[in-house]
Design a protein around this motif. Structure first.
Motif: not given
Length: 344
Positions: A106-110
């Motif tokens: 989730a952090a990388n996609i964001r």
């Protein structure tokens, strides 16, 4: 220009999508803006890019393509006139300069999305795509799946949950995949159906006279599940223009970046020669026949074309009005049987 809609949406897109991966490497910012102006004037409203562009990918130029599109949007104030697709890069391709961790957390996609939004100077992405699977799979030059050690753990649901949140925040409208397999497509659809999560609307995979592997498995999957193909490399890095049969083109992408040699193998060259003979026998150029073949496939939502100058772009766009006859298709299929998929 012909138009269609992204499957399961009301988003109207031109059947020809402008690919932009030359922007920032083979094309300057001014040339990129000229292409964008020209394409929009000809009725193209669909643009495809990626965080890792331009191609060939390298740290010194990464992100230029999105920035060039962003400066064009800011200059013209025409964000509402275009549908923008971009992509997040995943692991397995050696691009750690993009992020320390390239997995689809989730952090990388964001992080990737926020960077693309900034570079594109927009508040939202119309179609956000996973550029290739996070797991090790068959892509880029492989005809079949090779079993290999892979630390990846099934996270399809978690990825869709992240996209669900971003869609609700208004930062993404729709999602898609790229360089995917039938198994990957069905897993995404399964999780979407079971948990009420966003549905993938498109798949961006290679498809051309030299590479029809999409027809094995993926074509039925996407036809029955209504996932639209955004066909890239429909001209096989320019080889299906026939220009490499007649002489050297030192500034062509395939010459500048020899790593894309799958389109210039002896088998591919032989197939190109035969396809050109067929095209000429029906009064068409090879470019016209190659693009028309892709564009009229039922599972194709849009054909992604790219060019380094306006003359090439104009020729490619004009092919949208060409329809191949049954006789032409029969002649094409005969060559496919003789030399099947020489450039997977």
């Amino acid at each position: 220009m012909k138009y269609t809609t992204l499957p399961h949406t009301d988003v109207k897109v031109s059947s020809i999508c402008l690919g932009t991966m030359t922007f920032g490497e083979q094309n300057t910012e001014a040339e990129a803006h000229e292409q964008l102006d020209f394409a929009l004037d000809k009725g193209i409203n669909f643009l495809d890019t990626a965080e890792m562009y331009p191609v060939a990918a390298r740290q010194e130029t990464t992100g230029r393509t999105e920035r060039y599109i962003g400066s064009w949007l800011q200059k013209n104030g025409n964000r509402d006139k275009v549908v923008i697709a971009t992509k997040i890069a995943g692991p397995n391709r050696g691009m750690e300069y993009l992020r320390d961790d390239l997995s689809f957390t989730a952090a990388n996609i964001r992080q990737a999305l926020e960077k693309s939004l900034t570079q594109l100077r927009t508040d939202y992405i119309d179609l956000y795509q996973l550029h290739w699977p996070e797991r090790k799979s068959n892509m880029f030059g492989q005809r079949g799946f090779t079993i290999q050690d892979d630390a990846w753990e099934d996270n399809f649901k978690a990825v869709l949950e992240t996209f669900d949140a971003l869609i609700k925040e208004g930062k993404i409208r729709h999602i898609g995949v790229s360089n995917e397999t039938p198994w990957g497509v069905m897993r995404f659809l399964e999780e979407s159906k079971q948990h009420g999560l966003p549905r993938i609307k498109t798949i961006q995979n290679p498809y051309s006279l030299l590479n029809r592997t999409f027809e094995v498995g993926l074509s039925e999957t996407c036809y029955r599940e209504k996932v639209g193909l955004l066909a890239y490399s429909p001209l096989g890095f320019g080889t299906l223009t026939g220009k490499f049969l007649t002489g050297e083109h030192p500034n062509a992408r395939i010459k500048l970046f020899p790593r894309f040699s799958r389109y210039s193998s002896a088998q591919s060259t032989n197939a190109v020669r035969k396809y050109q003979e067929v095209a000429h026998s029906f009064g068409l150029t090879l470019t016209e026949m190659a693009l028309a073949f892709v564009q009229q496939q039922q599972f194709v939502t849009a054909t992604i074309i790219g060019a380094t100058n306006l003359e090439q772009l104009d020729e490619n766009i004009k092919t949208h009005s060409i329809t191949l006859t049954d006789e032409m298709i029969k002649a094409i299929n005969y060559i496919q049987e003789l030399i099947p998929n020489p450039a997977p």
